[in-house]
Scaffold this motif. Structure first.
Motif, PDB file in Angstrom:
ATOM      1  N   LYS A   1      34.838  27.611  37.824  1.00  0.00           N
ATOM      2  CA  LYS A   1      36.070  27.779  38.587  1.00  0.00           C
ATOM      3  C   LYS A   1      35.814  28.658  39.812  1.00  0.00           C
ATOM      4  O   LYS A   1      35.189  29.712  39.709  1.00  0.00           O
ATOM      5  CB  LYS A   1      37.170  28.376  37.718  1.00  0.00           C
TER       6      LYS A   1
ATOM      7  N   GLY B   1      35.775  31.239  42.650  1.00  0.00           N
ATOM      8  CA  GLY B   1      36.186  32.633  42.770  1.00  0.00           C
ATOM      9  C   GLY B   1      36.272  33.395  41.467  1.00  0.00           C
ATOM     10  O   GLY B   1      36.652  34.566  41.463  1.00  0.00           O
ATOM     11  N   THR B   2      35.935  32.768  40.348  1.00  0.00           N
ATOM     12  CA  THR B   2      36.082  33.459  39.066  1.00  0.00           C
ATOM     13  C   THR B   2      34.807  33.454  38.233  1.00  0.00           C
ATOM     14  O   THR B   2      34.864  33.651  37.022  1.00  0.00           O
ATOM     15  CB  THR B   2      37.214  32.820  38.224  1.00  0.00           C
TER      16      THR B   2
ATOM     17  N   ASN C   1      30.997  33.633  43.963  1.00  0.00           N
ATOM     18  CA  ASN C   1      32.386  33.966  44.301  1.00  0.00           C
ATOM     19  C   ASN C   1      32.573  34.127  45.810  1.00  0.00           C
ATOM     20  O   ASN C   1      33.593  33.724  46.361  1.00  0.00           O
ATOM     21  CB  ASN C   1      32.838  35.218  43.555  1.00  0.00           C
TER      22      ASN C   1
ATOM     23  N   ASP D   1      35.028  31.557  48.260  1.00  0.00           N
ATOM     24  CA  ASP D   1      36.277  32.271  48.558  1.00  0.00           C
ATOM     25  C   ASP D   1      37.235  31.478  49.435  1.00  0.00           C
ATOM     26  O   ASP D   1      38.415  31.800  49.502  1.00  0.00           O
ATOM     27  CB  ASP D   1      36.001  33.649  49.153  1.00  0.00           C
TER      28      ASP D   1
ATOM     29  N   THR E   1      41.480  29.895  44.220  1.00  0.00           N
ATOM     30  CA  THR E   1      40.927  30.474  42.997  1.00  0.00           C
ATOM     31  C   THR E   1      41.329  29.655  41.781  1.00  0.00           C
ATOM     32  O   THR E   1      42.483  29.295  41.624  1.00  0.00           O
ATOM     33  CB  THR E   1      41.413  31.919  42.826  1.00  0.00           C
TER      34      THR E   1
END
Length: 88
Positions: free
Chosen positions: A4, A6-7, A33, A37, A41
């Protein structure tokens, strides 16, 4: 692997897969991440990770599934009532 945007974190699925190859997991997570960006997210991003013998890794990410194209900022939700699709 699907991660996923940004995570990325050292927890599964990223941590165990990179850990067994001896790759610095925290460095990978920070770089991933930062590179994702610009994507909303939480949007799953298909990622190809290449690990080298010197314990470094590079990654390439590809477009999310079509159902998630909205995360790239290309679309918006529908304004027509009763229509559930995404308008691009």
């Amino acid at each position: 692997m699907s991660i996923k945007a940004g995570t990325a974190a050292p927890s599964p699925p990223v941590g165990p897969r990179l850990g067994q190859l001896g790759v610095n997991i925290m460095q990978f997570c920070k770089e991933f991440n930062a590179a994702t960006d610009h994507i909303m997210t939480g949007v799953p991003v298909t990622t190809k990770i290449t690990a080298y013998e010197d314990r470094t890794a590079v990654f390439e990410f590809y477009s999310p599934p079509v159902s998630w194209e909205r995360g790239w900022g290309n679309g918006r939700g529908t304004t027509r009532s009763g229509w559930g699709g995404i308008v691009f």
